[in-house]
Design a protein around this motif. Sequence first.
Motif, mmCIF file in Angstrom:
data_model
loop_
_atom_site.group_PDB
_atom_site.id
_atom_site.type_symbol
_atom_site.label_atom_id
_atom_site.label_comp_id
_atom_site.label_asym_id
_atom_site.label_seq_id
_atom_site.Cartn_x
_atom_site.Cartn_y
_atom_site.Cartn_z
ATOM 1 N N ASP A 502 0.819 -1.236 0.000
ATOM 2 C CA ASP A 502 0.000 0.000 0.000
ATOM 3 C C ASP A 502 0.853 1.288 0.000
ATOM 4 O OD1 ASP A 502 -2.260 -1.636 0.085
ATOM 5 O OD2 ASP A 502 -2.163 -1.690 2.293
ATOM 6 N N ASN A 503 2.055 1.129 -0.594
ATOM 7 C CA ASN A 503 2.899 2.341 -0.670
ATOM 8 C C ASN A 503 2.542 3.125 -1.931
ATOM 9 O OD1 ASN A 503 4.849 4.281 -0.402
ATOM 10 N ND2 ASN A 503 6.583 2.935 -0.954
ATOM 11 N N ASP A 504 1.280 3.651 -1.873
ATOM 12 C CA ASP A 504 0.804 4.360 -3.070
ATOM 13 C C ASP A 504 1.587 5.648 -3.317
ATOM 14 O OD1 ASP A 504 -1.027 2.425 -3.425
ATOM 15 O OD2 ASP A 504 -2.636 3.463 -2.336
ATOM 16 N N ALA A 505 2.086 6.153 -2.245
ATOM 17 C CA ALA A 505 2.826 7.423 -2.400
ATOM 18 C C ALA A 505 4.232 7.176 -2.938
ATOM 19 C CB ALA A 505 2.917 8.137 -1.045
ATOM 20 N N CYS A 506 4.560 5.867 -3.118
ATOM 21 C CA CYS A 506 5.880 5.479 -3.642
ATOM 22 C C CYS A 506 7.001 6.092 -2.838
ATOM 23 C CB CYS A 506 6.023 5.835 -5.128
ATOM 24 S SG CYS A 506 4.928 4.901 -6.169
ATOM 25 N N MET A 507 6.839 6.150 -1.534
ATOM 26 C CA MET A 507 7.883 6.682 -0.678
ATOM 27 C C MET A 507 8.858 5.561 -0.373
ATOM 28 S SD MET A 507 6.002 9.328 1.806
ATOM 29 C CE MET A 507 7.469 10.245 2.020
ATOM 30 N N PHE A 508 10.098 5.939 -0.082
ATOM 31 C CA PHE A 508 11.053 4.894 0.283
ATOM 32 C C PHE A 508 11.955 5.463 1.351
ATOM 33 C CE2 PHE A 508 12.834 7.338 -3.152
ATOM 34 C CZ PHE A 508 14.143 7.573 -2.760
ATOM 35 N N THR A 509 12.729 4.583 1.889
ATOM 36 C CA THR A 509 13.651 5.020 2.925
ATOM 37 C C THR A 509 14.936 4.189 2.863
ATOM 38 O OG1 THR A 509 13.931 5.335 5.294
ATOM 39 C CG2 THR A 509 12.583 3.492 4.658
ATOM 40 N N THR A 510 16.063 4.957 3.068
ATOM 41 C CA THR A 510 17.331 4.219 3.206
ATOM 42 C C THR A 510 17.498 3.936 4.690
ATOM 43 O OG1 THR A 510 18.640 6.225 3.477
ATOM 44 C CG2 THR A 510 18.338 5.449 1.218
ATOM 45 N N LEU A 511 18.113 2.865 4.972
ATOM 46 C CA LEU A 511 18.165 2.492 6.392
ATOM 47 C C LEU A 511 19.411 1.662 6.650
ATOM 48 C CD1 LEU A 511 15.245 1.483 8.592
ATOM 49 C CD2 LEU A 511 17.152 -0.118 8.431
ATOM 50 N N HIS A 530 21.630 3.058 2.386
ATOM 51 C CA HIS A 530 21.997 4.199 3.220
ATOM 52 C C HIS A 530 23.466 4.553 3.050
ATOM 53 C CE1 HIS A 530 20.805 6.967 6.355
ATOM 54 N NE2 HIS A 530 22.011 6.751 6.928
ATOM 55 N N ASN A 531 23.856 5.734 3.465
ATOM 56 C CA ASN A 531 25.249 6.156 3.424
ATOM 57 C C ASN A 531 26.111 5.178 4.218
ATOM 58 O OD1 ASN A 531 23.403 8.553 3.375
ATOM 59 N ND2 ASN A 531 25.329 9.564 2.805
#
Lengths: 640, 329
Positions: A502-511, A530-531
């Motif tokens: 349900d990630n309709d907003a197409c958001m992502f995260t580096t972790l 992530h860095n």
Amino acid sequence: MIDDLKLEIKKPILRKLILSIGIPLLIVYLTVLVLNYIWGKNAALEQTKKYLRELTDHHAAVLDAEFSKITMAPIAVSEALENLQKPTHEQLISLVEKKMEFNPNIFGMAVAFEPYKFSSQKEFYSPYVYEENEKFMSCELSSSYNYLFKDWYLIPKLLNHSYWSEPYFDVGGGNILMNTFSTPIYSKDKFIGIVTADMSLENLKARMDSVQIMGGYTFIISQHGTYIYHPNKKDIMRETLFSKAQRVNYPPMREFGRDMLKGNKAVIPFLDPIQGSKQWLVYTPIKSTGWTLAAIIPEKQILASVHSAIIRQSSVMLIGLLIISLVIIWASIGITKPIRKLVGLAGILATGNLDVQMENIKGEDEIHELAVVFNKMVIDLKQHIKDLTTTTKAKQAVESELKIARQIQESLLPRIWPAFPDREEFDLFAKNIPAKEVAGDFYDFFFLDDNTLAIIIADVSGKGIAAGLFMAVTRTLMKTVCQKGVEPADAVEKANAILCQDNDACMFTTLFLAIYNVDSGKYSYANAGHNLPIVLTKNGDCRFLPTLNNIAMGIDDVHHYNQSDSHLEVGDCLVLYTDGVTEATDGSDNLYGEERFCEKLKINVSNPVEVILNKIEVDLDKFQGENQFDDITMLFIRRN
Amino acid sequence: MKKFIFILIYFIMSICIISSLLAEEEISEQTIILEVQWFPQSQFAGYIMAYEKGFYKNLGLNVQISFSDGTDSPINKILNEEAKFCTAWLSQAIVLKTKGTPIVNISQILQKSSLLLVSKKTSNIFEPTDMNGKCISTWGGDFSIQPNAFFNKFDINAKIVPQSFTIDAFLAGACDVCSAMYYNEYHKFIQAGINEDELVPFFYSDFDLNFPEDGIYCTEETFNSNPELCKKIVQASIAGWEYAFTHPEETLDFVMKYCDEFHMQTNWSHQKWMLEAIETAVKYQVGDDPANWGKLRKDDFLRVAYELKEQGFIDEIPSFDNFSKGDKK
């Protein structure tokens, strides 16, 4: 209030209009006036010259006709006597009287004979007939009168033709100032006497006194230059034109006189030596007598008509100029008044008073359009400010909410330091500095068991509320999946799978997730895009943890994440950070960069982690100033 | 008888003494008429100014100037006792003196002849001999002496016509040459528009015919009976001339006043010219010092007399001393 506004305008439109219209108009006006004067004057002078010539010619012709008529009587008597053989005294008188009857201008007539030519008994015989009380009277010129030596007798006798004498005061004859026409009498081609006709100069004066030539005065000079008529009676017979020229020491007058005596005619301007003013001399001959009729007219009299015409034209032009000036002023006021009002209103507007309107707008010109646009602008401005106020309020509300969200977010992150006061195996310090009120970065750490610490740092794509919410979800998920004994890659994989749903907003995260054993210093970690964390050794060396080629979370729900193991030596420090640190920019778009970051770490390696972090923060602040565009999050852990 | 004769002589002497005393009185009270040759003009300015400025009166003389109208000569006036003194031309006086007229010259005011003949350049008369066959107008009487002498001298055979008192005949072209007085007619030509350079003048004085003109004359009887009076007349007249030459503007105003009274057809400029010309004639050969003015030069007298004799006007030359009773030179 507006009317009271005194505007200090250095170059008002009125002045510009007067300079640009009035001055050229004035120059044109003066040019036309001067040209008009020059041309008008020359034309008028030429016209006047012609008029004067014609006028004097006319008067001279009238006099000439009369003088010519006078000559007819003596010539007729002379001719009659040539044919009469031995006329008697009575016949002679009767003959003369008859001729005089037809010529009332003759004052008297004489018939003078050579000695003994009328009668062998009489040496001198010269009957004189004259009119007195409308009757003809006659007398004989006395022997003492000695007519043989009189010019009127002698000259025609010598000339052998008729002669107009110079004027003379006839003593013993007519006893008046007179002028005589004499004609010789011949008998068988022999000169026997003279017939004369006298003309009174008194009559001539009376006549000439009435002749007016353009306000000047007229005079008649004889064939020898003697004044026969002059308004100044004293000059008659006493002065000549040449004696006057001598008296006033004015040689040109002598030349005029000589020209007159030649029988010429002319119109000559000259400077009157007595009055010092310019005069005009006009003269024309009276042919029968050889006299000259002349007039002297003041030039100002001649120019008077020119001047009056010029004055009339000038007056009309002056009135025109005044009207044009008034129109310019009126038009200028018509233009500048609303503009000045507008300027005043704009001034008020500048003070923040939006309750101004340009009223009483008349006409359909540019000024009218300007006023309409101004009014519209004021209305639009008012609306805009109203909208702005509303927007600002809304923004303030949002900001207020963001602030609350921030506080909530902050409350989500561990922020009590030291985080684990009773654990001496390590020191840990972290800080999140959001670019906006709600950050997308987060960090977390929590014990999975007594010796195992989960350390997380993440950076959510985007900023603000959405990022914050995604961060909250990610943090919650990470907290959920990080259970005792979990492998970092598994935890990340699980959380990723959930995030992708349900990630309709197409958001992502580096972790970055590390499972750290506080006793051994060993840790395994998974890096989701992530860095690369830095290991700062106690010696001050910096090394990056090797990359694991994992992608960010929230993109691919079935992505398999790798993990790796490493450990911290005592004194080593694991430095976790988001790209807000290394990608911070200064005013010249220079990156803060990893090198500077490492350099700072090295410098501060001997400091406690909290100090190191704060120094980095200070350095970042100094570097980027007000240009923080991204969230900055750092977490330092050092093995003790 | 002797007593009677003594009484008679006494009586006669008394009458003579009383008469002479009375006569002395009469001189101062009697009007002394000075007759000049013509109507008022600058030719007589000296006498006019002597009268107007009181020079005659200052010497106890009640002088009245009488202007001749030309009908009778001033010398006749003194002979007829209508005047006590007169002005006259030297030539006329010599002729009359030779004929036995009892007149004496008590002063020779004008030292130079102003008489001349004039022609227009257009007449092509540039030498006296060019006048042959031409028409020449001359005045009669005294004015004819010099022309006749001139014509004889140059053997001129011309048509001589009488000349009136105007210059109109000449101006009208009725004659080629006319007589003129330099101080009068000659200037009238100029005032009639003829320029001087258009005229050819023949001054008699330039042809050894300088006949000094105006002098003051009286009868022999007047001079013999009262030489002092004659001396005073001359003295005051010369003072008048001196004043006239040194005050020309004022003099001309007086002259013009007289001219107006006599309705003379003249003008200020003309009288100015005349006064200047007369001044030249007065000072001719005697200079500017008034003490030398009015003296008859014997040379002049003899020249005039000789020419008069040559021309047949007189048979013999009169005695200079009998003729001239004034200052001589």
